[in-house]
Design a protein around this motif. Structure first.
Motif, mmCIF file in Angstrom:
data_model
loop_
_atom_site.group_PDB
_atom_site.id
_atom_site.type_symbol
_atom_site.label_atom_id
_atom_site.label_comp_id
_atom_site.label_asym_id
_atom_site.label_seq_id
_atom_site.Cartn_x
_atom_site.Cartn_y
_atom_site.Cartn_z
ATOM 1 N N ILE A 113 0.842 -1.198 0.000
ATOM 2 C CA ILE A 113 0.000 0.000 0.000
ATOM 3 C C ILE A 113 0.878 1.250 0.000
ATOM 4 C CG2 ILE A 113 -1.802 1.267 1.197
ATOM 5 C CD1 ILE A 113 -2.765 -1.362 0.041
ATOM 6 N N ILE A 163 2.506 1.738 -3.589
ATOM 7 C CA ILE A 163 1.709 2.333 -4.662
ATOM 8 C C ILE A 163 1.407 3.809 -4.381
ATOM 9 C CG2 ILE A 163 -0.571 1.706 -3.762
ATOM 10 C CD1 ILE A 163 -1.361 1.113 -6.691
ATOM 11 N N TYR A 173 -4.706 6.818 -4.016
ATOM 12 C CA TYR A 173 -5.945 6.193 -3.551
ATOM 13 C C TYR A 173 -6.759 5.660 -4.728
ATOM 14 C CZ TYR A 173 -4.654 8.771 0.644
ATOM 15 O OH TYR A 173 -3.985 9.264 1.726
ATOM 16 N N ASN A 189 -5.730 4.490 -7.552
ATOM 17 C CA ASN A 189 -5.166 3.249 -8.079
ATOM 18 C C ASN A 189 -5.574 2.046 -7.240
ATOM 19 O OD1 ASN A 189 -3.754 3.867 -10.465
ATOM 20 N ND2 ASN A 189 -2.129 4.837 -9.295
ATOM 21 N N ILE A 190 -5.711 2.245 -5.937
ATOM 22 C CA ILE A 190 -6.177 1.150 -5.087
ATOM 23 C C ILE A 190 -7.614 0.790 -5.441
ATOM 24 C CG2 ILE A 190 -6.668 0.454 -2.705
ATOM 25 C CD1 ILE A 190 -4.381 2.297 -1.834
ATOM 26 N N GLY A 203 -7.634 -0.952 -8.639
ATOM 27 C CA GLY A 203 -7.159 -2.307 -8.398
ATOM 28 C C GLY A 203 -8.272 -3.242 -7.960
ATOM 29 N N LEU A 230 -5.348 -8.165 -4.760
ATOM 30 C CA LEU A 230 -5.252 -6.712 -4.620
ATOM 31 C C LEU A 230 -3.827 -6.297 -4.252
ATOM 32 C CD1 LEU A 230 -6.647 -3.968 -4.616
ATOM 33 C CD2 LEU A 230 -7.245 -4.349 -2.226
ATOM 34 N N CYS A 248 -1.214 -3.871 -6.241
ATOM 35 C CA CYS A 248 -0.523 -2.724 -5.639
ATOM 36 C C CYS A 248 0.948 -2.715 -6.049
ATOM 37 C CB CYS A 248 -0.647 -2.767 -4.122
ATOM 38 S SG CYS A 248 -2.283 -2.310 -3.500
#
Length: 240
Positions: free
Chosen positions: A76, A79, A125, A127-128, A131, A153, A157
């Motif tokens: 986390i 990324i 955020y 991109n998460i 994802g 997930l 990341c």
């Protein structure tokens, strides 16, 4: 004395239960340099993580799941840092379009425009969230694999973090040369993500790379459609 973190009894410099030091050193210049050095350190730092994800992403991420979670930087954090690097470069060189141009004449509603502006301002955020959509397609295409949604997930990341660095590199080159290179960067970035995901599921099978590519594209398209639909729904509710 008792530990200030977990309240356990402490008779040494460190808590026997949680490892918290009994006294913290004052934050000074040496502390700041140590923190920067820790993040950039070639062993168990961001540079080491980047190298391992470029050279052999599949094996290193599988090792992160099952063997050792201290060799690579936390996914986390990774990324978010790489997305920040991309944002800083595009902002510095005033590269407005980004790696995907969200705004356009086809989006008339105010709310969808605001949603995509938020995405462009918060790539880490966003991109998460993207994802999560890609994860759903990966779970569908690789439904015979034993990996759960959360592991997929984390995979994304790592992979999308390197993808952001690729976009950042081409943004930097575009800013320095004044040549439009973002479209090439987009192709290289998507190519890497497809290759890395396919490599994770089994580098011997070519079909894995094809499925990874379509999962990435469909995940991104599904996210975009959902964001636009959400914007129109919000506008419809507000108007009524």
């Amino acid at each position: 004395m008792n530990c200030k973190n977990c309240n356990a009894e402490v008779n040494s410099r460190f808590c026997p239960d949680c490892g918290q030091p009994t006294s913290l050193k004052r934050i000074d210049g040496h502390y700041i340099l140590h923190e920067i050095e820790h993040v950039l350190h070639f062993e168990r730092g961001i540079l080491y993580t980047i190298r391992e994800l470029v050279v052999n992403p599949g094996q290193n991420i599988r090792n992160y799941f099952s063997e050792n979670r201290s060799r690579l930087i936390k996914p986390i954090i990774f990324i978010i840092i790489t997305s920040l690097i991309y944002s800083l470069i595009t902002s510095f060189f005033h590269i407005e379009e980004g790696y995907v141009k969200f705004e356009g004449e086809e989006i008339k509603s105010t709310t969808p425009v605001r949603i995509f502006k938020w995405i462009q301002a918060h790539y880490g955020y966003a991109n998460i969230i993207i994802g999560l959509f890609i994860t759903l397609w990966l779970k569908l295409f690789f439904r015979n694999s034993s990996y759960n949604m959360f592991e997929l997930l984390i995979l994304l990341c790592f992979v999308m973090g390197v993808g952001m660095l690729i976009f950042a590199l081409f943004s930097l080159l575009q800013g320095l040369t004044k040549i439009n290179l973002m479209s090439i960067g987009g192709i290289v970035g998507v190519g890497y993500c497809s290759w890395a995901i396919g490599n994770f599921f089994g580098k011997e099978k070519i079909f894995n790379y094809i499925k990874a590519f379509f999962a990435y594209i469909l995940g991104f398209a599904t996210f975009t459609f959902t964001a636009i639909l959400l914007g129109f729904l919000i506008d419809a509710v507000v108007k009524h």
